[in-house]
Design a protein around this motif. Structure first.
Motif, PDB file in Angstrom:
ATOM      1  N   LEU A  11      39.717  33.468  43.680  1.00 20.83           N
ATOM      2  CA  LEU A  11      38.909  34.032  42.652  1.00 20.83           C
ATOM      3  C   LEU A  11      39.300  35.424  41.858  1.00 20.83           C
ATOM      4  N   GLN A  12      40.033  36.152  42.538  1.00 22.46           N
ATOM      5  CA  GLN A  12      40.610  37.639  41.989  1.00 22.46           C
ATOM      6  C   GLN A  12      41.293  37.132  41.114  1.00 22.46           C
ATOM      7  N   VAL A  13      42.634  36.496  41.448  1.00 21.77           N
ATOM      8  CA  VAL A  13      43.801  36.186  40.306  1.00 21.77           C
ATOM      9  C   VAL A  13      43.325  35.035  39.285  1.00 21.77           C
ATOM     10  N   ASN A  14      42.209  34.355  39.446  1.00 20.61           N
ATOM     11  CA  ASN A  14      41.800  33.552  38.297  1.00 20.61           C
ATOM     12  C   ASN A  14      41.533  34.334  37.321  1.00 20.61           C
ATOM     13  N   LYS A  15      41.291  35.606  37.456  1.00 17.10           N
ATOM     14  CA  LYS A  15      40.836  36.532  36.179  1.00 17.10           C
ATOM     15  C   LYS A  15      42.291  37.522  36.161  1.00 17.10           C
ATOM     16  N   ASP A  16      43.510  37.190  36.526  1.00 16.67           N
ATOM     17  CA  ASP A  16      44.603  37.861  36.162  1.00 16.67           C
ATOM     18  C   ASP A  16      44.738  38.070  34.833  1.00 16.67           C
ATOM     19  N   PRO A  17      45.492  39.286  34.671  1.00 11.94           N
ATOM     20  CA  PRO A  17      45.586  39.714  32.914  1.00 11.94           C
ATOM     21  C   PRO A  17      46.749  38.619  32.361  1.00 11.94           C
ATOM     22  N   ASP A  18      47.720  38.354  33.433  1.00 11.55           N
ATOM     23  CA  ASP A  18      48.834  37.517  33.056  1.00 11.55           C
ATOM     24  C   ASP A  18      48.301  35.727  33.130  1.00 11.55           C
ATOM     25  N   PRO A  59      53.454  43.478  42.276  1.00 15.83           N
ATOM     26  CA  PRO A  59      53.484  44.157  40.742  1.00 15.83           C
ATOM     27  C   PRO A  59      53.915  43.140  39.703  1.00 15.83           C
ATOM     28  N   ALA A  60      54.887  42.179  40.242  1.00 17.01           N
ATOM     29  CA  ALA A  60      55.562  41.170  39.511  1.00 17.01           C
ATOM     30  C   ALA A  60      54.806  39.874  39.105  1.00 17.01           C
TER      31      ALA A  60
END
Length: 806
Positions: free
Chosen positions: A183-190, A148-149
């Motif tokens: 690929l998933q975290v390349n779209k991370d909101p952060d 979550p962080a």
């Protein structure tokens, strides 16, 4: 500080690790890390015990304080914990790593973050304990992947990027899962997490891994990269983009600039694209990722990419301008990697981009300048036919128009793009010189300080591109008065002088003797700057000047440009100055960049007016030869390169006067040639040429030692392009063989290969000498011995030698 005081500070610091105030814990951790940097941990055994005890408690304050100190040590000096220590049975990292990996499961985000960050610091060092615990570490990364962080997710991405860079084999079994995750975290909101994830694609492209592993993911990856290339609403560039060109720059707005000292014969410098995006962010990283993907996969990415680009470009309403801008950026990013697939459509692409130079949105105008510059080679290649010439003219006029844009960012992009076009176009610019100079000098009068530097660069690049064509009254009348006015306006300690000195260097080289009318004040000012800076280095207070070595470097380089341009015409200026003494001082300076430029000037003066160096010739030769015999050779390779070249230039001018240092220089050059694979190509070439030049003027001194260097020297000679310097080296080869033919006999095959490396020997004298050498050996080697040597040669070498044996 006394040992008692040190002991007191250490004893007071350790209890602070458990302080209830987070700021006290953090400050204590910083001080502990600095003490460890200075004195190591072996002198402070209580530290490691205290950190372990704190980590093994359940008290959050103690655990956080210990982890804070430990993470700072891991970040600043990781090798300290991976070293054997007296009194300890094992290395500290062996004790800490299991605890760090355990903390990956902590319920406290701060401890998960600090422990993961600490372990990541060891990926590069890869201590044995981490190597043995790799499965557990990777499992820990997978467990933290959706933490979550955001700070923890960012560190997970950083770990995968580092692993793919330095230890890709560890990730190979898990590659599909890692790529899916990235690929998933390349779209991370952060944004910071997304940025760290985005680094993975460039790292993958440069890793020794099969491209096909990534190939199947391209249809999903490319849309993500393009989406991330669109300006974010809070991007500070959007605010800067409105900056008015008439608004003066503040000192804090000026980005640092870096002057590159002259290197003789260097082909190793890389030109970075003058990218108009200055802050590294998700947009820039995504564009770099797309660029790298295009270089690895080439046209394979076009079927996915081009429909998205076309869709973005066709959205013409004002609200969609950021989408259009990102599409233009994408075209620039793939300009090199996908050139084959784009080639049939390049005329249409350039025709589409050219009107965008006049778009109402400044960031579209600026990115269009950059993207067009990426296609410069194609644009210039087309000038041979009517449509291509028309397109070149449109681009040229379009960029010149944007150079006078009212927006600072557009000015910068247009000037940089124009400099790129100049490099490609060279003589094609000649018919347009008047309009180009008028526009550049108009910009010169309009720009604020930051962008003025880029105008200087564009003027200097123009001079390099068209050379002596600038030497006409009509052009000089446009170009020189504003530059001279600025030259007179700036003080000797004003850093805005640097780019102007660089600009004058290019102009002096281009105009040649045509620069004579401007030479005296320019020469004298360079001398004054070098002199005052040398005084400031010793005593800044008495001179009232703060020492700044770059003033000396730029002045030396401009003097080199004058020597190159004026040739022997610089002689009267040198004769009336103390340049020789100042130059000797610079050759002995402790700053490598000053010495580098000083030896470049020494070589240029040896060519132009060697007579004026003679009174201190032994000192110059002595200090130059010392640059070749230093344990730090690899750190000061450019200094050695220029010193080596200068010795060779002096040798061909002063002849046997070089004899006192011949053996010293030869003894330095031989190890360089014998370790060619470890050393910069330019230094190898200059070493081979200088050895040949010395052999030419002092063959009787060099030839007795031929067997020590003949083979490695000949191998180096084979790599040099045909030119006058290579001719000098071969005059030396022939002179040595004439003096001591038996000395080269054991290396005859290498000598033959070196001779065959010539495409064509233009000098008739050298051609005769080479023929004499080969005929001499042919006559010396009787009873089939010559044929035996010839049979060891490759057929192309034998074919080339045959024309000298007629």
């Amino acid at each position: 500080m006394s040992s008692f005081s040190q002991q007191y500070i250490k004893s007071e610091l350790l209890p602070c690790l458990g302080a209830s105030d987070k700021n006290i814990r953090s400050t204590a951790g910083t001080i502990i890390s600095v003490i460890v940097q200075i004195a190591g941990v072996s002198e402070w055994p209580e530290l490691l015990d205290t950190v372990i005890k704190c980590l093994d408690t359940d008290d959050l304050n103690h655990m956080e304080g210990a982890m804070d100190a430990l993470s700072k040590i891991c970040e600043d000096i990781p090798q300290v914990l991976d070293s054997d220590m007296p009194g300890l049975t094992e290395r500290p990292i062996n004790v800490f790593l299991p605890r760090l990996l355990q903390l990956f499961h902590s319920p406290h985000a701060s401890l998960r973050k600090l422990s993961l960050g600490s372990v990541n610091q060891y990926i590069m060092l890869m201590p044995k304990v981490l190597y043995m615990s790799m499965d557990r570490y990777l499992q820990g990364l997978f467990n933290l992947a959706n933490d979550p962080a955001a700070e923890v997710r960012k560190l997970v991405c950083a770990a995968f990027v580092q692993l793919i860079e330095v230890r890709p084999t560890f990730l190979e079994p898990h590659l599909r899962n890692v790529i899916e995750y990235m690929l998933q975290v390349n779209k991370d909101p952060d944004d910071e997490v997304a940025l760290e994830a985005c680094e993975f694609w460039s790292a993958y492209c440069e890793a020794p891994l099969p491209p096909q592993n990534l190939s199947e993911f391209l249809p999903r990856l490319i849309p993500v990269l393009l989406s991330n290339m669109v300006y974010a609403d809070d991007d500070e560039t959007l605010v800067d983009a409105e900056e008015d060109g008439s608004q003066p720059d503040r000192d804090q707005d000026l980005r640092p600039r870096f002057h590159s000292s002259r290197i003789h014969g260097s082909e190793d410098a890389e030109d970075d694209d003058n990218d108009i995006v200055n802050t590294w962010n998700l947009r820039k990283c995504s564009a770099a990722g797309l660029d790298n993907l295009s270089n690895v996969f080439g046209d394979e990415i076009l079927p996915t990419l081009m429909p998205i680009i076309q869709a973005k470009l066709s959205a013409t309403d004002d609200a969609a301008w950021k989408e259009r801008e990102a599409a233009v950026l994408a075209l620039g990013a793939i300009a090199e990697g996908c050139i084959n697939g784009l080639y049939p459509y390049l005329s249409e692409i350039v025709a589409f981009l050219t009107p965008l130079l006049d778009d109402k949105f400044p960031l579209i105008r600026s990115i269009s300048c950059w993207t067009i510059s990426r296609f410069s080679k194609f644009i210039v290649q087309g000038v041979g036919y009517k449509e291509g010439q028309e397109q070149f003219n449109k681009v040229l006029i379009g960029l010149l128009r944007r150079i006078l844009d009212n927006n600072k960012r557009v000015q910068e992009a247009a000037c940089s793009a124009f400099a790129t076009l100049e490099e490609e176009a060279a003589e094609e610019l000649i018919p347009h010189l008047e309009i180009i100079l008028q526009q550049l000098m108009c910009a010169f009068g309009k720009y604020q300080r930051q962008n003025l530097r880029i105008v200087y660069d564009a003027i200097g690049t123009l001079a390099d591109a068209v050379g002596g064509e600038l030497n006409q009254p009509i052009y000089l009348d446009i170009m020189m008065p504003p530059l001279i006015a600025k030259w007179q306006q700036l003080s000797d300690s004003d850093k805005d002088l640097f780019p102007l000195l660089e600009c004058f260097t290019s102009i002096a080289q281009a105009l040649g003797t045509g620069f004579s009318q401007f030479a005296h004040p320019v020469f004298q000012r360079c001398i004054n700057i070098i002199h005052s800076q040398q005084l400031a280095k010793v005593n800044p207070v008495s001179v009232g000047l703060q020492y700044e070595g770059e003033f000396i470097v730029c002045s030396l380089d401009l003097l080199s440009g004058l020597a190159e341009g004026l040739g022997s015409g610089i002689e009267s200026l040198v004769a009336q100055s103390n340049l020789r003494d100042l130059l000797l001082q610079c050759c002995m300076d402790d700053a490598p960049d000053v010495r580098q430029s000083a030896f470049a000037l020494l070589g240029d003066l040896a060519r132009a007016c060697p007579l004026h160096l003679k009174p201190q010739l032994p000192e110059f030769l002595d200090v130059a030869s010392k640059q070749l015999n230093t344990p730090k050779l690899k750190e000061t390779i450019s200094v050695a390169n220029n010193a080596c070249w200068a010795i060779g230039e002096l040798a061909v001018k002063v002849h046997e006067e070089i004899s006192p240092i011949v053996m010293t220089v030869i003894s330095c050059l031989i190890p360089i040639l014998q370790h060619a694979e470890e050393i910069n190509k330019s230094l190898i070439e200059n070493s081979a040429i200088t050895l040949g030049r010395i052999a030419w003027v002092c063959p009787e001194l060099v030839s007795p030692h031929m067997e020590h260097f003949m083979q490695s020297w000949c191998l180096a000679l084979c790599m040099i392009c045909d030119d006058s310097e290579k001719e000098d080296a071969f005059h030396g080869l022939c002179a040595m063989v004439r003096t001591n033919p038996l000395g080269a006999l054991s290396s005859l095959v290498f000598v033959c290969r070196a001779i065959a490396s010539w495409h064509q020997i233009r000098s008739e004298d050298l051609q005769k000498e080479v023929c004499q050498v080969l005929h001499g050996y042919e006559q010396m080697l009787r009873d089939g011995a010559w044929d035996e040597y010839m049979s060891a040669l490759e057929p192309p070498v034998k074919d080339k030698l045959s024309k000298y044996l007629v």
